[in-house]
Design an enzyme around this catalytic site. Structure first.
Site, PDB file in Angstrom:
ATOM      1  N   SER A 123       0.806  -1.222   0.000  1.00  9.98           N
ATOM      2  CA  SER A 123       0.000   0.000   0.000  1.00  9.98           C
ATOM      3  C   SER A 123       0.840   1.273   0.000  1.00  9.98           C
ATOM      4  CB  SER A 123      -0.871  -0.010   1.268  1.00  9.98           C
ATOM      5  OG  SER A 123      -1.427   1.261   1.506  1.00  9.98           O
TER       6      SER A 123
ATOM      7  N   GLU B 277       0.190   3.623   1.763  1.00  6.25           N
ATOM      8  CA  GLU B 277       0.275   4.059   3.164  1.00  6.25           C
ATOM      9  C   GLU B 277       1.667   3.803   3.738  1.00  6.25           C
ATOM     10  OE1 GLU B 277      -2.086   5.520   5.645  1.00  6.25           O
ATOM     11  OE2 GLU B 277      -2.588   6.253   3.671  1.00  6.25           O
TER      12      GLU B 277
ATOM     13  N   TYR C 226      -1.557   0.478  10.677  1.00  6.11           N
ATOM     14  CA  TYR C 226      -1.830  -0.198   9.397  1.00  6.11           C
ATOM     15  C   TYR C 226      -0.631  -0.065   8.452  1.00  6.11           C
ATOM     16  CZ  TYR C 226      -3.654  -0.821   4.645  1.00  6.11           C
ATOM     17  OH  TYR C 226      -3.825  -1.217   3.333  1.00  6.11           O
TER      18      TYR C 226
HETATM   19  P1  NAP Z   1     -11.462  -4.464   1.925  1.00  9.48           P
HETATM   20  O1  NAP Z   1     -12.616  -4.143   1.036  1.00  9.48           O
HETATM   21  O2  NAP Z   1     -11.418  -3.923   3.293  1.00  9.48           O
HETATM   22  O3  NAP Z   1     -11.389  -6.074   2.022  1.00  9.48           O
HETATM   23  C1  NAP Z   1     -10.582  -6.711   2.964  1.00  9.48           C
HETATM   24  C2  NAP Z   1     -10.811  -8.207   2.864  1.00  9.48           C
HETATM   25  O4  NAP Z   1      -9.971  -8.867   3.834  1.00  9.48           O
HETATM   26  C3  NAP Z   1     -12.249  -8.652   3.144  1.00  9.48           C
HETATM   27  O5  NAP Z   1     -12.588  -9.693   2.272  1.00  9.48           O
HETATM   28  C4  NAP Z   1     -12.146  -9.186   4.577  1.00  9.48           C
HETATM   29  O6  NAP Z   1     -13.128 -10.157   4.892  1.00  9.48           O
HETATM   30  C5  NAP Z   1     -10.772  -9.842   4.503  1.00  9.48           C
HETATM   31  N1  NAP Z   1     -10.207 -10.155   5.820  1.00  9.48           N
HETATM   32  C6  NAP Z   1     -10.139  -9.342   6.912  1.00  9.48           C
HETATM   33  N2  NAP Z   1      -9.594 -10.006   7.948  1.00  9.48           N
HETATM   34  C7  NAP Z   1      -9.315 -11.256   7.515  1.00  9.48           C
HETATM   35  C8  NAP Z   1      -8.780 -12.413   8.127  1.00  9.48           C
HETATM   36  N3  NAP Z   1      -8.409 -12.431   9.416  1.00  9.48           N
HETATM   37  N4  NAP Z   1      -8.629 -13.538   7.381  1.00  9.48           N
HETATM   38  C9  NAP Z   1      -9.018 -13.543   6.082  1.00  9.48           C
HETATM   39  N5  NAP Z   1      -9.551 -12.496   5.453  1.00  9.48           N
HETATM   40  C10 NAP Z   1      -9.710 -11.363   6.156  1.00  9.48           C
HETATM   41  O7  NAP Z   1     -10.083  -4.074   1.219  1.00  9.48           O
HETATM   42  P2  NAP Z   1      -9.763  -3.730  -0.327  1.00  9.48           P
HETATM   43  O8  NAP Z   1      -9.963  -2.282  -0.531  1.00  9.48           O
HETATM   44  O9  NAP Z   1     -10.443  -4.719  -1.201  1.00  9.48           O
HETATM   45  O10 NAP Z   1      -8.196  -3.973  -0.332  1.00  9.48           O
HETATM   46  C11 NAP Z   1      -7.639  -5.246  -0.642  1.00  9.48           C
HETATM   47  C12 NAP Z   1      -6.229  -5.312  -0.107  1.00  9.48           C
HETATM   48  O11 NAP Z   1      -5.437  -4.291  -0.704  1.00  9.48           O
HETATM   49  C13 NAP Z   1      -6.082  -5.103   1.396  1.00  9.48           C
HETATM   50  O12 NAP Z   1      -4.994  -5.891   1.821  1.00  9.48           O
HETATM   51  C14 NAP Z   1      -5.739  -3.640   1.528  1.00  9.48           C
HETATM   52  O13 NAP Z   1      -5.043  -3.409   2.733  1.00  9.48           O
HETATM   53  C15 NAP Z   1      -4.881  -3.455   0.303  1.00  9.48           C
HETATM   54  N6  NAP Z   1      -4.854  -2.126  -0.282  1.00  9.48           N
HETATM   55  C16 NAP Z   1      -5.999  -1.486  -0.591  1.00  9.48           C
HETATM   56  C17 NAP Z   1      -5.968  -0.264  -1.219  1.00  9.48           C
HETATM   57  C18 NAP Z   1      -7.225   0.470  -1.617  1.00  9.48           C
HETATM   58  O14 NAP Z   1      -7.128   1.674  -1.885  1.00  9.48           O
HETATM   59  N7  NAP Z   1      -8.353  -0.196  -1.706  1.00  9.48           N
HETATM   60  C19 NAP Z   1      -4.723   0.304  -1.557  1.00  9.48           C
HETATM   61  C20 NAP Z   1      -3.561  -0.392  -1.242  1.00  9.48           C
HETATM   62  C21 NAP Z   1      -3.635  -1.620  -0.625  1.00  9.48           C
HETATM   63  P3  NAP Z   1     -14.585  -9.731   5.495  1.00  9.48           P
HETATM   64  O15 NAP Z   1     -15.445  -9.448   4.291  1.00  9.48           O
HETATM   65  O16 NAP Z   1     -14.988 -10.956   6.228  1.00  9.48           O
HETATM   66  O17 NAP Z   1     -14.378  -8.522   6.367  1.00  9.48           O
HETATM   67  O1  F7E Z   2      -8.925   8.258   3.791  1.00 11.02           O
HETATM   68  C1  F7E Z   2      -9.220  11.806   4.797  1.00 11.02           C
HETATM   69  C2  F7E Z   2      -8.380  10.908   5.685  1.00 11.02           C
HETATM   70  O2  F7E Z   2     -10.022   6.271   4.777  1.00 11.02           O
HETATM   71  C3  F7E Z   2      -8.340   9.061   2.799  1.00 11.02           C
HETATM   72  C4  F7E Z   2      -7.242   2.168   2.499  1.00 11.02           C
HETATM   73  O3  F7E Z   2      -7.788   1.457   1.411  1.00 11.02           O
HETATM   74  O4  F7E Z   2      -6.037   3.629   1.033  1.00 11.02           O
HETATM   75  C5  F7E Z   2      -6.980   3.604   2.082  1.00 11.02           C
HETATM   76  O5  F7E Z   2      -6.476   4.311   3.212  1.00 11.02           O
HETATM   77  C6  F7E Z   2      -8.051  10.451   3.347  1.00 11.02           C
HETATM   78  C7  F7E Z   2      -7.322  10.464   4.697  1.00 11.02           C
HETATM   79  O6  F7E Z   2      -8.254   6.000   2.951  1.00 11.02           O
HETATM   80  C8  F7E Z   2     -12.581  11.708   6.127  1.00 11.02           C
HETATM   81  O7  F7E Z   2      -7.889  11.636   6.816  1.00 11.02           O
HETATM   82  C9  F7E Z   2     -11.166  13.229   5.530  1.00 11.02           C
HETATM   83  O8  F7E Z   2      -6.284  11.421   4.660  1.00 11.02           O
HETATM   84  O9  F7E Z   2     -10.467   6.841   2.348  1.00 11.02           O
HETATM   85  P1  F7E Z   2      -9.525   6.806   3.485  1.00 11.02           P
HETATM   86  P2  F7E Z   2      -6.744   5.867   3.442  1.00 11.02           P
HETATM   87  O10 F7E Z   2      -6.585   6.122   4.888  1.00 11.02           O
HETATM   88  O11 F7E Z   2      -5.909   6.662   2.494  1.00 11.02           O
HETATM   89  C10 F7E Z   2      -4.761   3.054   1.331  1.00 11.02           C
HETATM   90  C11 F7E Z   2      -3.902   3.116   0.099  1.00 11.02           C
HETATM   91  C12 F7E Z   2      -4.870   1.705   1.935  1.00 11.02           C
HETATM   92  O12 F7E Z   2      -3.995   0.859   1.746  1.00 11.02           O
HETATM   93  C13 F7E Z   2      -5.945   1.504   2.941  1.00 11.02           C
HETATM   94  O13 F7E Z   2      -6.227   0.114   3.120  1.00 11.02           O
HETATM   95  O14 F7E Z   2      -9.287  11.106   3.564  1.00 11.02           O
HETATM   96  N1  F7E Z   2     -10.586  12.027   5.312  1.00 11.02           N
HETATM   97  N2  F7E Z   2     -12.385  13.055   6.025  1.00 11.02           N
HETATM   98  C14 F7E Z   2     -11.432  11.055   5.662  1.00 11.02           C
HETATM   99  N3  F7E Z   2     -11.335   9.710   5.631  1.00 11.02           N
HETATM  100  C15 F7E Z   2     -12.393   8.982   6.066  1.00 11.02           C
HETATM  101  N4  F7E Z   2     -12.325   7.637   6.022  1.00 11.02           N
HETATM  102  N5  F7E Z   2     -13.524   9.590   6.543  1.00 11.02           N
HETATM  103  C16 F7E Z   2     -13.670  10.958   6.603  1.00 11.02           C
HETATM  104  O15 F7E Z   2     -14.687  11.477   7.035  1.00 11.02           O
END
Ligand code: NAP
Ligand code: F7E
Length: 329
Positions: free
Chosen positions: A124, A126, A148
């Site tokens: 990520s 992050e 995280y």
């Molecule tokens: P998401 O919608 O939050 O999905 C997370 C998945 O992980 C869900 O299927 C959840 O199952 C499963 N999970 C949670 N705890 C688990 C456990 N103990 N054992 C097995 N499975 C478990 O996340 P996403 O946005 O699809 O992201 C997919 C991956 O990419 C994650 O690893 C995330 O950290 C990473 N990532 C995401 C982003 C982004 O912007 N979306 C960017 C960079 C990296 P449940 O349905 O049961 O909760």
């Molecule tokens: O926040 C700001 C908040 O929660 C984005 C995950 O998929 O992407 C995700 O992490 C920004 C932050 O995503 C609100 O402070 C303002 O700066 O949508 P977010 P995230 O924290 O960037 C990365 C790449 C991952 O890997 C993670 O799994 O938006 N923000 N106001 C807010 N965020 C939330 N959630 N809610 C607010 O009201």
């Protein structure tokens, strides 16, 4: 016919990846953890069409070994994680168990069952946190700002370590924020698109938000899962940044989303300190030129197109909920 096992199949990315692998002719298995509520909403439409769910949890090593033995995959995509950044401050140890050690558990299972399996790790942006240079590339030093982010740095390095220690084909995709109508409701883009739809339909007047000045490089999840697949199809394992290269603020996100339905965000959005984070990632911008050059990958959806797609989908969702009686005033 190739076989893939996806952890996190019930999540946003898991559902798009499963669809894409099925289109490519794969047999797809997904690891599903036990829950007292239904978690298959995003993959329901795939359960008749080629996806098989296997019970398991990234916290339980033996369940991973059994899943590999049962499904005999060629490729494992490790998308399972505790992925919501604010929750990682509330539950840092759980986040470490799943998001960090869960990676090692799966890598160990692969080493025991079949080291020829190709492994994708969902890393990520992050990990860049308090950014050390801009834009961020595969060579930018990490400075995570949340439990995280710290857990993801561990997952990234253990993935590389199993490649170097045991010669396992492991890749780490450093993906910047990617969104879709299937995004969880707590993430900022979906909170805004669903909030806009509820406000438009008269169910609420204001939307309470955190830091409006935070900036992200937002792309479309459907575009990003293709990059995951391309990484596993290369001759050599490597790590790649996947991003659009464009950065926008949360304020701009609100502006575009409210304007889509003819509203001015300034009439509805209220900044609320309760949503501020103990340590913020202020701005992220990815440089995906390596993915472009080596994988031939590029995003197809731009920021405005993404926000419009999400608002339109939530307008339809809210209308359907009103029709079905699931949402009443
Ligand atoms: P998401 O919608 O939050 O999905 C997370 C998945 O992980 C869900 O299927 C959840 O199952 C499963 N999970 C949670 N705890 C688990 C456990 N103990 N054992 C097995 N499975 C478990 O996340 P996403 O946005 O699809 O992201 C997919 C991956 O990419 C994650 O690893 C995330 O950290 C990473 N990532 C995401 C982003 C982004 O912007 N979306 C960017 C960079 C990296 P449940 O349905 O049961 O909760
Ligand atoms: O926040 C700001 C908040 O929660 C984005 C995950 O998929 O992407 C995700 O992490 C920004 C932050 O995503 C609100 O402070 C303002 O700066 O949508 P977010 P995230 O924290 O960037 C990365 C790449 C991952 O890997 C993670 O799994 O938006 N923000 N106001 C807010 N965020 C939330 N959630 N809610 C607010 O009201």
């Amino acid at each position: 016919m190739k076989t893939a096992l996806i952890t996190g199949i019930t999540g946003q990315d898991g559902s798009y990846l499963a669809e894409s692998l099925l289109r490519d002719g794969y047999r797809v298995f997904g690891l599903q953890r036990r829950s007292s509520t239904i978690t298959t909403e995003r993959v329901e439409h795939l359960l008749e069409g080629g996806v098989t769910l296997i019970s398991g949890d990234l916290i339980d090593e033996n369940s991973l070994i059994r899943a590999l033995e049962k499904t005999e995959p060629d490729e494992v995509y490790n998308l399972g994680a505790q992925s919501f950044v604010p929750t990682s401050w509330d539950q840092p140890i759980l986040t470490g168990e799943i998001t960090a050690l869960g990676v090692t558990r799966m890598l160990e299972a692969i080493r025991i069952v079949n080291p020829k399996v190709r492994f994708y790790q969902a890393s990520s942006s992050e990990m860049f946190g308090k950014v050390q240079e801009s834009p961020q590339t595969e060579r930018t030093p990490f400075y995570p700002r949340s439990p995280y982010g710290v857990a993801k740095v561990y997952g990234h390095w253990i993935t590389i370590n199993y490649r170097e220690s045991y010669g396992i084909f492991t890749v780490s995709g450093i993906l910047f924020n990617h969104e879709s109508p299937r995004r969880g409701l707590e993430f900022v883009t979906r909170k805004v698109s669903f909030g806009v739809a509820r406000i438009r339909a008269g169910f609420q007047k204001e939307l309470r938000m955190g830091n409006l000045d935070a900036k992200r490089d937002w792309g479309f999840a459907g575009d990003y899962v293709r990059a995951m697949q391309l990484m596993l199809r290369q001759a050599e394992p490597d790590d790649y940044v996947v991003a659009t290269g464009e950065t926008h603020s949360v304020r701009e996100l609100c502006e575009v989303a409210f304007a889509r339905v003819g509203l001015d965000y300034r009439d509805h959005v209220v900044q609320d300190e309760r949503y501020f984070r103990p340590a913020e990632v202020h701005v992220l911008t990815g440089d995906a030129s390596k993915a472009r050059r080596k994988l031939g990958w590029r995003p197809e959806t731009d920021f405005k197109g993404l926000v419009h797609m999400m608002v339109d989908a939530d307008m339809e969702l809210v209308a359907a909920m009103i029709r079905s009686g699931a949402m009443t005033k």
